[in-house]
Every structure is written in C-alpha cells, then in structure tokens.
Design a protein around this motif. Structure first.
Motif, short mmCIF file in Angstrom:
data_model
loop_
_atom_site.label_atom_id
_atom_site.label_comp_id
_atom_site.label_asym_id
_atom_site.label_seq_id
_atom_site.Cartn_x
_atom_site.Cartn_y
_atom_site.Cartn_z
N VAL A 119 0.92 -1.14 0.08
CA VAL A 119 0.00 0.00 -0.07
C VAL A 119 0.93 1.29 0.02
O VAL A 119 1.96 1.34 0.89
CB VAL A 119 -0.96 0.09 0.92
N VAL A 120 0.50 2.04 -0.92
CA VAL A 120 1.31 3.47 -0.85
C VAL A 120 0.46 4.48 -1.14
O VAL A 120 -0.87 4.39 -1.30
CB VAL A 120 2.36 3.33 -2.26
N ASP A 121 1.16 5.77 -1.19
CA ASP A 121 0.35 6.89 -0.89
C ASP A 121 -0.21 7.60 -2.08
O ASP A 121 -0.93 8.45 -2.13
CB ASP A 121 1.10 8.04 -0.01
N CYS A 122 0.60 7.32 -3.51
CA CYS A 122 0.42 7.99 -4.37
C CYS A 122 1.10 7.37 -5.54
O CYS A 122 1.65 6.42 -5.73
CB CYS A 122 1.06 9.37 -4.27
N LEU A 123 0.65 7.96 -6.76
CA LEU A 123 1.16 7.21 -8.15
C LEU A 123 2.50 7.13 -8.17
O LEU A 123 3.43 6.10 -8.70
CB LEU A 123 0.70 8.03 -9.41
N GLU A 124 3.34 8.15 -7.58
CA GLU A 124 4.65 8.38 -7.80
C GLU A 124 5.43 7.20 -6.95
O GLU A 124 6.47 6.63 -7.15
CB GLU A 124 5.20 9.90 -7.38
N ASP A 125 4.85 7.07 -5.51
CA ASP A 125 5.49 6.04 -4.70
C ASP A 125 5.28 4.65 -5.52
O ASP A 125 5.89 3.80 -5.03
CB ASP A 125 4.56 6.20 -3.45
#
Ligand code: NAP
Length: 266
Positions: A119-125
């Motif tokens: 699970v990540v916070d944003c598209l870039e992550d």
C-alpha cells in the motif's frame, strides 16, 4: 398562482456508477428534478437520467454561482474517491452558496490474509516501488495517471483504461481499452495471457473492478494499491446511494416533495 410546489432540485457531481444509479432513482421522484454534473473526461455510454451538464466550473466560486443560479436545494458529490479536487471544490461551493452537501464514498477494498499488497500513498510512490515488485505490470490506475510511470525503463506495462490514456505513457506498454465490470475468470485469463507478475491499482473500491484483486490473489501476485486521498474534514460522508436517499429525505425542503412518490422514493 398554482398550489403545486416547484420541484426540488438535486445536483449530482458524477462520473461514477453510483452517480448514474442515483440519478435514475431521483429522476423517478415526481417532486424532484435532477441534474448530473460531469467533467466530460470519459464518454458516458448508457446515459444519465434527468438533465446533464458537462464541463468544469472554473473552480469553487464558479460551482457556487451555478448552484445559486439553478436554485439547487441539495448537492451530492458522487465523484470517484480519487477525484479529490472536485470534492474540495464542492465543499467550498456548498458553504459559499449555502447548499447542503453530502459526499458518497463507496468503501475501499480490504486485504485478506492471502493478499500480497504493497500500500502506497500516491502514483509516484507506486512507480518507485515497482522495480522491486515485478517486471510485467498490469496498470489500472486510469487514463490520467500515466506520467508517473513514464520515466521507468525496466517494467513492461499492460495499461487498461476506459478511454485512450493521456500521454506521456510508459516507454514499454500495450494499451487495452475496456470498461468494467470484469469477472475473475476474465481477469485471470488476462493476467496469464500477458504473463503479468504484478498489478497496480488505486483503492477505488466497489465491485465493478474488484475481480483483478481476486485473480491476483489466486495467482499469488503482488498488488501495489494506492491509498485514497482524504475527504476534507467536516463533510457528511455516506457509503452508498441508499444512504444518500435517506439523507435527502431528511432535508426539510425536499421531504414533502419526495414523499408519496412510491417505492422508488423514500
Ligand atoms: P478532479 O481532479 O477532482 O477535478 C479536476 C477538475 O475537473 C475540477 O477542478 C473540475 O473543474 C473538473 N471536474 C471534476 N469532476 C467534475 C464533475 N463531476 N463535474 C464538473 N466538473 C468536474 O477530477 P478527476 O480525477 O480528473 O475526475 C474527473 C471525473 O472523472 C470526475 O467526475 C470523477 O468522478 C471521474 N472519475 C475519476 C477517476 C479518478 O481516478 N480520478 C476515476 C473514474 C472516474 P473546475 O475546477 O473547472 O470546476
């Protein structure tokens, strides 16, 4: 002067299945008129019941002006959980125009014990996580999220979107245009056919696009899941269309208009 009251006016910020369903239910209420407000990014096959307005408002002040000029009694934000700019705009416009607002947010997906989620916070992550996760990626983050993956050289991407993705696209990619709902069998066959070894998705929630998660689980594939942006504090948030109907039925001005309209209206 007529004794018949003016119909109440409900505006729905749409672009989702819930918005379309809600418009159909509300348009069937004799005492209401319904306007669906759409950004116009995606073709709307199937149509919306009631009136449809397509296009932005130029920010919250423009939306507030539109709400006032069109005598809107209640505003429903039924936009996608990741459409956070319009939700922020709706919050500000509702306060400015003194029009009550309810936000519909379907529940997010939850990982089970057999899921291999990152699970990540944003598209870039998500893009940053990929080199350690997989080499042949099923990318389902929507037509506007491609730029974050464009600089990556290593993974190959199967990009699936409803409409042609906006450039820049990943360097090594095949684009598949399709619209859900999808089945587990279909998603499993797709993952096999393209020898996919990881999936990337937003936590959109809902049933229409959940089959890829089941297919990935069954195949033991990792899934990079992008967390939802938060809803601004202080807003009324409900999980589904029936809760919106309940909320609408408690608005003093709309209650009398909606009552006695049969099974489809509360
Ligand atoms: P966004 O980033 O939150 O909003 C960007 C701008 O688009 C807003 O400032 C507004 O322009 C305009 N806009 C957005 N939704 C609108 C609506 N329903 N009616 C009129 N104008 C709208 O939105 P987005 O993520 O680009 O999503 C656009 C639409 O696609 C939404 O309706 C959403 O429900 C749907 N959608 C989004 C996703 C997703 O992953 N983001 C997925 C499926 C469907 P102004 O400031 O000029 O008013």
């Amino acid at each position: 002067m007529s004794d018949v009251p003016d119909p109440g006016h409900v505006a729905i910020l749409g672009g989702t299945t819930e918005a379309r369903q809600l418009a159909a239910v509300l348009a069937a209420c004799p005492g209401l008129r319904v306007t669906s407000l759409l950004a116009g990014r995606v073709s709307t096959s199937g149509g919306y019941a009631g009136t449809v307005r397509v296009g932005g408002f130029g920010g919250p002040a423009g939306l507030a002006r539109w709400l006032r000029e069109h005598d809107v009694d209640a505003l429903v934000d039924a936009t996608h959980p990741f459409a956070d700019v319009i939700t922020g705009n709706a919050a500000r416009a509702s306060a400015e125009a003194s029009v009550p607002l309810v936000v519909v947010r379907r529940h997010g997906w939850a990982a089970g014990p057999e899921d291999r989620w990152h699970v990540v916070d944003c598209l870039e992550d998500a893009a940053a996580a990929l080199p350690g996760v997989g080499a042949r990626i099923f990318l389902t983050t929507g037509r506007q999220g491609m730029a974050a993956f464009a600089a990556l050289d290593v993974p190959w991407f199967l990009v699936r979107a409803i409409n042609t993705p906006a450039p820049p696209l990943p360097r090594h990619a095949k684009v598949l245009l399709a619209r859900g709902p999808y089945t587990v069998e279909g998603e499993t066959a797709l993952l096999h056919a393209y020898r996919i070894d990881a999936v990337v998705t937003k936590d959109s929630g809902g049933r229409a696009t959940a089959a890829k998660l089941v297919a990935a689980r069954n195949l033991g594939l990792p899934v990079v899941v992008i967390r939802r942006p938060p809803v601004p504090d202080g807003l009324t948030v409900v999980p589904d269309a029936s809760a919106v109907m309940e909320w609408l039925s408690r608005r003093p001005g709309l209650l009398s208009l909606m009552s006695g309209a049969g099974d489809t209206c509360p």
